[in-house]
Write an enzyme that holds these catalytic residues in place. Structure first.
Site, PDB file in Angstrom:
ATOM      1  N   GLY A 194      53.152  55.367  55.471  1.00 44.91           N
ATOM      2  CA  GLY A 194      53.369  53.919  55.551  1.00 44.91           C
ATOM      3  C   GLY A 194      54.801  53.592  55.890  1.00 44.91           C
ATOM      4  O   GLY A 194      55.414  52.704  55.303  1.00 44.91           O
ATOM      5  N   GLY A 249      53.439  57.103  44.517  1.00 42.60           N
ATOM      6  CA  GLY A 249      53.746  55.900  43.754  1.00 42.60           C
ATOM      7  C   GLY A 249      52.714  54.810  43.977  1.00 42.60           C
ATOM      8  O   GLY A 249      52.899  53.676  43.537  1.00 42.60           O
ATOM      9  N   HIS A 300      53.873  39.710  39.556  1.00 43.65           N
ATOM     10  CA  HIS A 300      54.216  40.315  40.844  1.00 43.65           C
ATOM     11  C   HIS A 300      54.070  39.292  41.968  1.00 43.65           C
ATOM     12  O   HIS A 300      53.516  38.203  41.774  1.00 43.65           O
ATOM     13  CB  HIS A 300      53.325  41.528  41.137  1.00 43.65           C
ATOM     14  CG  HIS A 300      53.695  42.752  40.356  1.00 43.65           C
ATOM     15  ND1 HIS A 300      53.220  42.978  39.084  1.00 43.65           N
ATOM     16  CD2 HIS A 300      54.492  43.808  40.663  1.00 43.65           C
ATOM     17  CE1 HIS A 300      53.701  44.122  38.632  1.00 43.65           C
ATOM     18  NE2 HIS A 300      54.480  44.638  39.564  1.00 43.65           N
ATOM     19  N   LYS A 309      50.458  41.272  46.340  1.00 45.83           N
ATOM     20  CA  LYS A 309      49.976  42.467  45.650  1.00 45.83           C
ATOM     21  C   LYS A 309      48.451  42.468  45.583  1.00 45.83           C
ATOM     22  O   LYS A 309      47.839  41.472  45.193  1.00 45.83           O
ATOM     23  CB  LYS A 309      50.580  42.561  44.245  1.00 45.83           C
ATOM     24  CG  LYS A 309      50.251  43.872  43.522  1.00 45.83           C
ATOM     25  CD  LYS A 309      51.070  44.032  42.262  1.00 45.83           C
ATOM     26  CE  LYS A 309      50.699  45.277  41.490  1.00 45.83           C
ATOM     27  NZ  LYS A 309      50.877  46.515  42.272  1.00 45.83           N
TER      28      LYS A 309
END
Length: 270
Positions: free
Chosen positions: A8, A98, A156, A160
Site C-alpha cells: 500500500g 499493523g 478515529h 476508518k
C-alpha cells in the site's frame, strides 16, 4: 542492510513508512507495491511519498517485488494481509503487520503460517505509547479487580473502515484476561434503547468517527466515589510508522513465529 518492501505504498501509512525507511541507517527500501489499478503504479515510490527520487518504482502486487525483500511492512486491509502472509510463507520473508480488523480466524491462520515459515510482528497498534497503554490497562485491571467497571471510548477519522478499532478491542481483551473474564461474553460493543442496568462483568466499547481524528483511546475504571481514566491521543500517523520501523529492524533474523510489540519493546516482563 535490511531490505524492506512496503504494501500500500501510495496510501497515507505507506507514504509515512517509506519516509521512515528512507531515513533509517539500517534499512533500505527495495520494493513498493499497490493493488491492481492504482494510479500510483509505475511512479517512483520516493516521489509519491515526498522524499525525492529513490529509483524504486511502485509495482502491481506483492508477487512483483517479494524476491527483493527481507521484511514486508503491511498496513493495508485484513483480507489482503492474510493473502500477503501466505506469499511471505512461500518465500520465507519476515513481516510486520499493523493492519486492523483481523478476525480471530485470520489471526489463527497468521499464527499457523508464521510458526512454520517466517517471523512476524503483528499488532493492532504499533505506536510505542499505545503499547505502554496496553500494559498499564492490563496492570490496572488486575489491581482494581471487579470493584471497578471498565469502559473504553475510542475516536478515529471518518474514513476508518472498521469499528471498534483494533486497539480498543485489544484493550478490552487485555482487561478481560486480567479480570479472569471471557471476552466473547464480557465485550459489549453497542448500547441502545431500554437496556436495563449494567452487569458487573461487562466491558463496554463505544465508537466515535469524525473529521481527521488520528486516534484516541480512553479506558475508564469507574467505581463508587472515584474514577481512573487512562488516555492515549495520537496527533500524527508517524507514531505508528516509527513503531513499524522499529519492529522491522527487530524481526529480521528472528526465529519463525508470531510476535507482538511487547516482544519488540521488551514489555512482556513489565
Amino acid at each position: 542492510m535490511t531490505r524492506v518492501i512496503v504494501a500500500g505504498a501510495a496510501g497515507r501509512m505507506g507514504q509515512r513508512i517509506i519516509h521512515m525507511v528512507h531515513a533509517h541507517p539500517g534499512l533500505r527500501l527495495s520494493g513498493a507495491f499497490e493493488r491492481p489499478g492504482s494510479t500510483a503504479i509505475g511512479k517512483d515510490a520516493g516521489m509519491v511519498s515526498g522524499v525525492g527520487e529513490t529509483g524504486v518504482m511502485i509495482t502491481e502486487g506483492l508477487a512483483s517485488v517479494i524476491d527483493r525483500a527481507d521484511v514486508l511492512i503491511d498496513f493495508t486491509f485484513h483480507e489482503a494481509s492474510i493473502n500477503f502472509a501466505r506469499q511471505a510463507a512461500d518465500h520465507k520473508v519476515a513481516m510486520v503487520i499493523g493492519t486492523t480488523g483481523l478476525s480471530a480466524d485470520e489471526l489463527a491462520t497468521l499464527k499457523t503460517l508464521a510458526d512454520a515459515n517466517f517471523p512476524c510482528v503483528q499488532s493492532p497498534n504499533m505506536a510505542v505509547g499505545v503499547n505502554v497503554l496496553f500494559k498499564l490497562v492490563e496492570k490496572a485491571a488486575s489491581i482494581l479487580g471487579d470493584a471497578y467497571d471498565v469502559e473504553i471510548v475510542e475516536a478515529h477519522h471518518r474514513m476508518k473502515k472498521d469499528a471498534p478499532s483494533g486497539t480498543a478491542l485489544k484493550l478490552g481483551q487485555l482487561a478481560a484476561a486480567a479480570l479472569g473474564r471471557d471476552w466473547a461474553e464480557a465485550g459489549v460493543m453497542e448500547r441502545n434503547g431500554i437496556i436495563g442496568e449494567r452487569t458487573d462483568r461487562e466491558i463496554g466499547i463505544q465508537t466515535i468517527r469524525g473529521g481527521d481524528i488520528v486516534g484516541e483511546h480512553t479506558v475508564y475504571f469507574a467505581s463508587v466515589g472515584e474514577r481512573l481514566e487512562i488516555t492515549h491521543r495520537a496527533s500524527s500517523r508517524d507514531n505508528f510508522a516509527r513503531g513499524a520501523i522499529r519492529a522491522a529492524s527487530w524481526v529480521t533474523g528472528k526465529p519463525n513465529g508470531l510476535y507482538s510489540m511487547f516482544d519488540v519493546l521488551e514489555l512482556n516482563t513489565f
